[in-house]
Every structure is written in structure tokens, then in C-alpha cells.
Design a protein around this motif. Structure first.
Motif, mmCIF file in Angstrom:
data_model
loop_
_atom_site.group_PDB
_atom_site.id
_atom_site.type_symbol
_atom_site.label_atom_id
_atom_site.label_comp_id
_atom_site.label_asym_id
_atom_site.label_seq_id
_atom_site.Cartn_x
_atom_site.Cartn_y
_atom_site.Cartn_z
ATOM 1 N N LYS A 19 0.960 -1.171 0.113
ATOM 2 C CA LYS A 19 -0.112 0.083 0.047
ATOM 3 C C LYS A 19 0.771 1.293 0.145
ATOM 4 N N GLY A 20 0.325 2.070 -0.795
ATOM 5 C CA GLY A 20 1.096 3.484 -0.781
ATOM 6 C C GLY A 20 2.286 3.718 -1.362
ATOM 7 N N ARG A 21 2.847 2.801 -2.119
ATOM 8 C CA ARG A 21 4.222 2.724 -2.846
ATOM 9 C C ARG A 21 4.101 3.813 -4.174
ATOM 10 N N SER A 22 5.407 4.006 -4.546
ATOM 11 C CA SER A 22 5.417 5.205 -5.712
ATOM 12 C C SER A 22 6.014 4.370 -6.876
ATOM 13 N N PHE A 23 5.784 4.457 -8.093
ATOM 14 C CA PHE A 23 6.475 4.064 -9.034
ATOM 15 C C PHE A 23 6.740 4.993 -10.051
ATOM 16 N N ASN A 24 7.598 4.491 -10.817
ATOM 17 C CA ASN A 24 7.917 5.637 -12.384
ATOM 18 C C ASN A 24 7.291 5.158 -13.405
ATOM 19 N N VAL A 25 6.697 6.024 -14.346
ATOM 20 C CA VAL A 25 6.129 5.851 -15.489
ATOM 21 C C VAL A 25 7.179 6.527 -16.484
ATOM 22 N N ASN A 26 7.671 5.724 -17.272
ATOM 23 C CA ASN A 26 8.652 6.194 -18.481
ATOM 24 C C ASN A 26 8.318 6.492 -19.802
ATOM 25 N N PHE A 27 8.824 7.059 -20.569
ATOM 26 C CA PHE A 27 8.681 7.359 -22.010
ATOM 27 C C PHE A 27 9.549 8.287 -22.490
ATOM 28 N N LYS A 28 10.430 7.628 -23.401
ATOM 29 C CA LYS A 28 11.587 8.145 -24.326
ATOM 30 C C LYS A 28 12.483 9.002 -23.268
ATOM 31 N N GLN A 29 12.923 8.175 -22.147
ATOM 32 C CA GLN A 29 14.006 8.905 -21.268
ATOM 33 C C GLN A 29 13.359 9.920 -20.372
ATOM 34 N N MET A 30 11.946 10.310 -20.529
ATOM 35 C CA MET A 30 11.365 11.202 -19.611
ATOM 36 C C MET A 30 10.356 10.155 -18.659
ATOM 37 N N ASN A 31 10.245 10.646 -17.496
ATOM 38 C CA ASN A 31 9.401 9.800 -16.465
ATOM 39 C C ASN A 31 8.786 10.723 -15.472
ATOM 40 N N ARG A 32 7.742 10.163 -14.817
ATOM 41 C CA ARG A 32 7.078 10.718 -14.016
ATOM 42 C C ARG A 32 6.607 9.807 -12.777
ATOM 43 N N MET A 33 6.668 10.273 -11.554
ATOM 44 C CA MET A 33 6.177 9.377 -10.443
ATOM 45 C C MET A 33 4.850 9.433 -10.281
ATOM 46 N N VAL A 34 4.300 8.305 -9.869
ATOM 47 C CA VAL A 34 2.800 8.049 -9.400
ATOM 48 C C VAL A 34 2.906 7.662 -8.064
ATOM 49 N N HIS A 35 2.315 8.552 -7.185
ATOM 50 C CA HIS A 35 2.514 7.583 -5.755
ATOM 51 C C HIS A 35 1.342 7.324 -5.388
ATOM 52 N N SER A 36 1.381 6.692 -3.871
ATOM 53 C CA SER A 36 0.134 6.127 -3.236
ATOM 54 C C SER A 36 -0.576 5.009 -3.956
ATOM 55 N N LEU A 37 0.209 3.974 -4.561
ATOM 56 C CA LEU A 37 -0.486 3.022 -5.277
ATOM 57 C C LEU A 37 -0.425 1.808 -4.340
ATOM 58 N N ASN A 38 -1.559 1.119 -4.741
ATOM 59 C CA ASN A 38 -1.706 -0.224 -3.901
ATOM 60 C C ASN A 38 -1.837 -1.396 -4.891
ATOM 61 N N GLY A 39 -1.570 -2.333 -4.109
ATOM 62 C CA GLY A 39 -1.621 -3.812 -5.309
ATOM 63 C C GLY A 39 -0.962 -4.734 -4.378
ATOM 64 N N HIS A 40 -0.171 -5.718 -5.395
ATOM 65 C CA HIS A 40 0.257 -6.949 -5.091
ATOM 66 C C HIS A 40 1.689 -7.106 -5.710
#
Length: 156
Positions: A19-40
Motif C-alpha cells: 500500500k502507498g508505494r510510488s512507481f515511475n512511468v517512463n516514456f523516451k527517457q522522460m519519467n513521472r512518479m505516481v504515488h500512493s499506489l496499492n496492489g500486490h
């Protein structure tokens, strides 16, 4: 498979909730963090499975990153072209050899510029003195001289 088995590697009971983890989204050497993600996450293969709301937010962040990146690239192409005092037509002739409206389409984000062209534009932005070198190269004077030499060698 039980609901805790990994769908990717089939490891039994390997999916552990987070719960509440952050992951990077990437596109052509550009990225953006997405926070507060839940899952397994699978303890065996590290596969990530988001819950439905997190998956939707992650996908939306990826779509937004792609659209934002395309617009930033388009804006940069236009800014640099204007800085170098090129018209769209002269930019095509000097830099890409593409169709007559190529730069117009790049600058409206209808089409992404080829990566080598985008890199060249950024290089010229940092080193505008190279425009004269580029113009000289495009005249092919040196290549024409080599062609003359080649022709002379054949006739010897």
C-alpha cells in the motif's frame, strides 16, 4: 491458482500486498512518479499487479506523460527553430530533407520528430555557431571534390 498465486510465474502464494508505494512511468527517457499506489508484488518474480483504482491512475499518468512529452518536444522544436532564425521550410531543407510541411507537423505535435532530428535541434540550441558548419556540409562541396577525384582516378 488461488487468488494469492502469481499470474506471471505461477508461484503459489507469492503475491504479497503493498500500500502507498510510488512507481515511475517512463516514456523516451522522460519519467513521472505516481504515488500512493496499492496492489500486490510477487516475491518470486517481482511482478506487480495494481488494484483497479491504482491501475487506472498509473495508466492515466502514462497517457498524460506521453501527451505532455509530445507537446514539450513540439514546443522545443518551434522555440529552437525560431532562435536559429529558420523558417519551417528552411529548417526542412537544411536539417531533415522531409516533406515541405514536416516542421509544421512537428511543432503542432501531430507527428513526433525523428530522434536524430530532435537531438540535432537541441545540439544547435546549445551551439548555434554550428549552423554555419551545417550549411557548409549541406552544400556538399567536399563530397563533390571527392567525386571529382574518384572520376579522375577512373580515367588514369
Amino acid at each position: 491458482m488461488s487468488k494469492h498465486d502469481c499470474y506471471s510465474c505461477a508461484a503459489p502464494n507469492a503475491m504479497h500486498p503493498f500500500k502507498g508505494r510510488s512507481f515511475n512511468v517512463n516514456f523516451k527517457q522522460m519519467n513521472r512518479m505516481v504515488h500512493s499506489l496499492n496492489g500486490h508484488e510477487c516475491a518470486e518474480c517481482a511482478e506487480i499487479e495494481f488494484d483497479a483504482p491504482s491501475a487506472e491512475r498509473y495508466a492515466r499518468a502514462g497517457d498524460e506523460l506521453i501527451e505532455d512529452a509530445k507537446q514539450v518536444m513540439a514546443d522545443e522544436m518551434k522555440r529552437i527553430r525560431r532562435k536559429l532564425h529558420f523558417t519551417q521550410k528552411s529548417a526542412v531543407q537544411l536539417l531533415s530533407g522531409g516533406g515541405h510541411n514536416a516542421f509544421s507537423r512537428y511543432e503542432r505535435a501531430e507527428v513526433e520528430p525523428p530522434k536524430p532530428l530532435f537531438v540535432l535541434m537541441r545540439l544547435l540550441d546549445r551551439h548555434p555557431e554550428l549552423v554555419r558548419e551545417l550549411q557548409a556540409i549541406n552544400e556538399c562541396t567536399d563530397i563533390n571534390a571527392l567525386l571529382v577525384q574518384k572520376q579522375q582516378q577512373r580515367h588514369e
